[in-house]
Design a protein around this motif. Sequence first.
Motif, short mmCIF file in Angstrom:
data_model
loop_
_atom_site.label_atom_id
_atom_site.label_comp_id
_atom_site.label_asym_id
_atom_site.label_seq_id
_atom_site.Cartn_x
_atom_site.Cartn_y
_atom_site.Cartn_z
N ALA A 135 -10.47 1.02 5.50
CA ALA A 135 -10.63 2.44 5.83
C ALA A 135 -9.31 3.01 6.35
N TRP A 136 -8.64 2.19 7.18
CA TRP A 136 -7.35 2.66 7.72
C TRP A 136 -6.35 2.84 6.59
N VAL A 137 -6.33 1.86 5.67
CA VAL A 137 -5.40 1.97 4.54
C VAL A 137 -5.71 3.23 3.74
N ALA A 138 -6.98 3.46 3.53
CA ALA A 138 -7.37 4.65 2.75
C ALA A 138 -6.89 5.92 3.45
N ALA A 139 -7.07 5.97 4.76
CA ALA A 139 -6.68 7.16 5.50
C ALA A 139 -5.16 7.34 5.45
N GLN A 140 -4.44 6.23 5.56
CA GLN A 140 -2.98 6.32 5.59
C GLN A 140 -2.40 6.68 4.23
N THR A 141 -3.11 6.28 3.19
CA THR A 141 -2.58 6.56 1.86
C THR A 141 -3.11 7.89 1.33
N TYR A 168 0.81 -1.22 0.00
CA TYR A 168 0.00 0.00 0.00
C TYR A 168 0.85 1.27 0.00
N GLY A 169 2.15 1.12 0.15
CA GLY A 169 3.00 2.30 0.24
C GLY A 169 2.84 3.05 1.55
N ILE A 170 2.49 2.32 2.60
CA ILE A 170 2.31 2.97 3.90
C ILE A 170 3.58 2.82 4.73
N VAL A 171 3.98 3.88 5.39
CA VAL A 171 5.06 3.80 6.37
C VAL A 171 4.51 4.35 7.68
N THR A 172 4.55 3.53 8.72
CA THR A 172 4.01 3.99 9.99
C THR A 172 4.85 3.44 11.14
N ALA A 173 4.45 3.70 12.35
CA ALA A 173 5.30 3.32 13.48
C ALA A 173 4.48 2.76 14.63
N HIS A 193 12.41 13.28 10.76
CA HIS A 193 11.04 12.84 10.56
C HIS A 193 10.55 13.17 9.16
N ALA A 194 9.79 12.25 8.61
CA ALA A 194 9.19 12.48 7.31
C ALA A 194 7.73 12.88 7.50
N VAL A 195 7.32 13.90 6.76
CA VAL A 195 5.90 14.16 6.54
C VAL A 195 5.76 14.28 5.04
N GLN A 196 4.94 13.45 4.48
CA GLN A 196 4.86 13.38 3.03
C GLN A 196 4.66 14.77 2.43
N GLY A 197 5.47 15.11 1.45
CA GLY A 197 5.37 16.40 0.78
C GLY A 197 6.13 17.50 1.51
N ILE A 198 6.64 17.24 2.70
CA ILE A 198 7.30 18.30 3.44
C ILE A 198 8.74 17.93 3.79
N SER A 199 8.94 16.71 4.27
CA SER A 199 10.30 16.31 4.65
C SER A 199 10.47 14.83 4.42
N HIS A 201 0.88 10.72 9.19
CA HIS A 201 -0.46 10.55 9.77
C HIS A 201 -0.35 10.28 11.27
N VAL A 202 0.55 11.00 11.91
CA VAL A 202 0.84 10.68 13.31
C VAL A 202 -0.39 10.82 14.20
N ALA A 203 -1.28 11.72 13.85
CA ALA A 203 -2.44 11.95 14.72
C ALA A 203 -3.43 10.80 14.67
N SER A 204 -3.26 9.91 13.67
CA SER A 204 -4.18 8.78 13.59
C SER A 204 -3.78 7.67 14.56
N ARG A 205 -2.61 7.80 15.17
CA ARG A 205 -2.15 6.73 16.05
C ARG A 205 -2.69 6.94 17.47
N GLY A 206 -2.88 5.86 18.17
CA GLY A 206 -3.47 5.95 19.49
C GLY A 206 -2.46 6.32 20.57
N THR A 207 -1.19 6.03 20.30
CA THR A 207 -0.18 6.27 21.33
C THR A 207 1.04 6.94 20.71
N ILE A 208 1.85 7.51 21.55
CA ILE A 208 3.15 8.02 21.09
C ILE A 208 4.26 7.36 21.92
#
Lengths: 343, 602, 189
Positions: free
Chosen positions: A230-236, A143-148, A271-277, A287-294
């Motif tokens: 839905a999660w995949v859609a949001a992440q992509t 899906y081309g998703i990178v998350t943590a 840190h990467a943010v797509q389109g910015i860094s 999509h850090v705000a979609s995660r439940g924890t930090i």
Amino acid sequence: MHFHRVPLVAAIGSISLVLFLVACGGPFPQSALHPTSDFGYALDDLFRTIFWLALGVFVVVESLLVYVIVRYRARPGQPPPPRVHGNTLLEAAWTLAPAVILMFVAVPTIQTVFRTDGSAPEGALEIDVIGHQWWWEYRYPEYGIVTANELHVPRGRPVVLKLTSADVIHSFWAPRIGGKRDAIQRRQNRLAFTADSVGVFMGQCAEFCGESHARMGLRVLVQDSSDFAAWVAAQTAPPVPEDSLTELERRGLEEFREIRDPASNSCIACHAVQGISAGVLGPNLTHVASRGTIAAGMLPNDSANLARWLRDPKAIKPGSKMPAIGLSTDEIEALVAYLRRLR
Amino acid sequence: MATAVAEVKAEKASLGSTLWSWLTTTDHKRIGILYGVTAFVFFLIGGLEALIIRAQLAHSGNDLVSAETFNQLFTMHGTTMIFLAVMPLSAAFFNYIVPLQIGARDVAFPRLNAFSYWVFLFGGLLLNASFLFGAAPDGGWFGYPNLTSKQYSPGLNIDFWVIGLQVLGIASLAAGFNFVVTIINLRAPGMRMMRLPVFTWMTLVTQFLVITAFPVITVALVFLMFDRFFGTTFYSTAAGGDLLLWQHLFWLFGHPEVYILILPAMGIVSEVLPTFSRKPLFGYAVVVYSGLLIGVMGWGVWAHHMFAVGMGPIADSVFSATTMLIAIPTGVKIFNWLATMWGGQVQFRTPMLFALGFIAMFIIGGLSGVMHSSAAADLQQTDTYFVVAHIHYVLFGGAIQGIFAGIYYWWPKITGRLMNEKLGKWHFWLSFIGMNLAFFPMHFIGLLGMPRRIYTYSPELGLDTLNLVSTVGAFLIGISVLIFIYNVWWTRRHGEVAGNDPWRAATLEWTIPSPPPPYNFSVIPEVVSRLPRWSVTQMKAIPEVPPEPIHLPGGSYWPVVTAFGILVMAAGALLHSLWVVLLGGAVLVVGIYAWAFEPFEV
Amino acid sequence: MTHYTATGLDSRKLAFWAFIGSECLLFGSLISTYLVYKGRSVRGPTPQEILNIPLTSVSTFVLLTSSLAMVLALAAVARGDKLWSRVWLFSTAFLGSIFLGFQAYEFTEFVHNGLTITTNLFGSTFYTLTGTHGAHVAVGVIWLLTLLVRSFQGKLGPDKALNVEIAGLYWHFVDVVWIVIFTVVYLIQ
């Protein structure tokens, strides 16, 4: 010689206390005894087989021990015991008996070893898992998703994790999903499983990996296929467009982009943010705000915790590679506002 | 210290000459006492580290110590207990008891023996000196690179560990050669191999393991040291290296090391059980051969420490199978011990209680061992508290209880006084209950999801109560050790005088006075059976006074000088100072030459 | 040394056999590591590019010859032949030194050709293995020279033949190890 009943009772009592605590305690969200995937069931079945065999041996041998020391305790006026030196038949018997029992351990063990060697059927969801000091990176090439730190997987679809490490050796362990495997630099290990119930399953790094080894948590979120889609859609989805940011959030973005001295104090250095860094040393924040924890499952992902984290990461996670950059309260507020928009 | 008193007091020696006599002693009995006292102090340090660890883990989210300190504590706890407590405590018995059991006047190389002790002492001090620099080792006792490589551990911490362990390795190797030769060559006439007491046999197997296993870890440590000091690439994946190289080398050493820790205790138990059952050991030959077999098979199981590293199903299966096989000779030993007591008259003296505790606990440790011999099941167990439970059942329930059995058993031989039975029983029962409270919950703590080596855990895990129970147990063990220390102090003054043989035991060491005279045996005994004091064919009595003068080697200070040279070299390496290393090397060379050419007749 | 021993063997000799057993594991670990890492270096120089087999064959021959000299030295000491015991002890030490000279030359040459202990895995494993062996040879040479001095002091009579025998055991062991290293490192590439 008088026999010690009191301490013996105390010893048995203490073991009973522990059993009681386990039986009545809980819930145990990270328990290996409540599996929820085919991988977990396979290990659990094997464990239970071995456990009952071991318990049987335990009861027999310890009873024998207790019997012998009670039955043959010294009493006054006994004649000296006979000088027995051995018995070949007995020796053969108690060499063979464990050998036979061990066959009942060895055969299912080898079957399970081959069944759980990480090979997955065609069409399995492949996820690259990369251990870092002290967080987890997940890449979904499909899906081309990178998350943590929070691993999303669909229920009922085979998943194969391909484990490696960016630095020292880590070990991926989500007990209810299954056993652990080490994540080792320049090596790839595989864990394959099909989760069968929806839920959030806790786990953490199991191989000592330095100062904050204890703070390297992870979560596996098993979702229904629609939720997962839905999660995949949001992440992509593309990141939040700049012109939709509020004034505060825009200031946060500027903080995020700012190049500081030393460069390692800049957010974008790591840190990467797509389109910015495009930083790769820290978690991808698109999509850090979609995660439940930090902080690798340590804290709920809310504004207060984000602010605490930004102020001094090492105060929360000792040795954290993220520096405290000395932001003012205003700057932190802006950054937090921005990060909270990255849903 | 208490133990040394009798002999020295008689001479009314000044403090200086007393110190000098201990510094230069080559008497195996005195060296044994030095080993025992030193190792016991390290045991207390390691125990203190354990108590701090348990206090930190008493409840979730505790902040008694920092993550950094915690990592140092568990690394040093493991390293200390293995290399500075259990091994040298066993060495104390090798030194004191083995020559007495085989009817010898000393070990084969008395000065090498002194050298071993001094190197051990210096190595232990060096390792612990790291605390003074706030740089105690923090990479775990297993020191996996690349965490321990310069890149991820730039401080002095790992340097102390790498160098300290190499120094300790020298001590172990020197002692290993010495005892292999002593046992094979210094047996009294008639003491055939199959008449050796089982403790001596297990010592021999242990020393074979030492001389074969320690070179392997030495090589692994040298690689790591070169990587850290000179920039070699042994554990650098960027250069094409493989991090599993260390793990294979380390566990090739590490598993035999486990048997190095447990076999001496098994030997002690095999001495204590017959004495307090009033019956000879059942299946002597089988017990000996199973010990040998455990030693040999110990070389074929190392990768069971690596089931999670991804060796592939074939290797996993093979190592599972070999590991399970080791359970067989171990089980055989336990059955023979039970059969020894069967039909006997079991006397619950303190040494016997510890020996029985050993059997009871070792069964649990052995069974949990079988549980993780299963490669697949182990994926849920390895690197969790389940394994911590297992190792403490075998190393505390096993090795330490065995050693305490030995201490209570041979204390009268060594000091001439019996330890207090009542205090001894308090010690045993408190430690037995404490141990089960401390370590039994760990099985569950692990299965319920707590990894090892974490300085804190989340309250969400639901493991607070079990951890608290474990901590309470650990402190009970601590109290039991205090009782033991009090017992030592009490016994020094008030202990019942033992005579030659307070237990009416079977083996040779009980034929001579307690404590033994410097020459041990007034005449070298002629051994006629395996149980000289129980057998129908009585051996010739050993006269109280030597019929002819006995030549005893004097002391030598060259062993301690030579050992000091090694310490200086090690310190030089730590300081990255070639000059200090060369200085130490010079001391070493002078020491060796002076040693080789000083007149010293054994 | 006419002590009673249970096996009839002198204790020092027995200890030395135990030591050799231990050394086997030391060299075994080093050689295994060399083999495991063979061909895994990510950059050169590779063994094929740099090892000089003819040269090392000569030094190997020298070392093997020294073993012969060692045998003759022991025989000479045992029969109390002072002159020849000195000649052969010196020859053994001298041949050992020649071997060390070859090794020093080889190492220098390799460094000039860009192979140091830090260059690649081959460099790390090669220098550690052959260096450890070289250190053993150096200790042997010093030991032999010490015996030679003792001989000149008149303290190496036939009663001390065991001292020479043990040195010989060590020397032959070090030679045998070299044959293994030579085969593994140089011949089987």
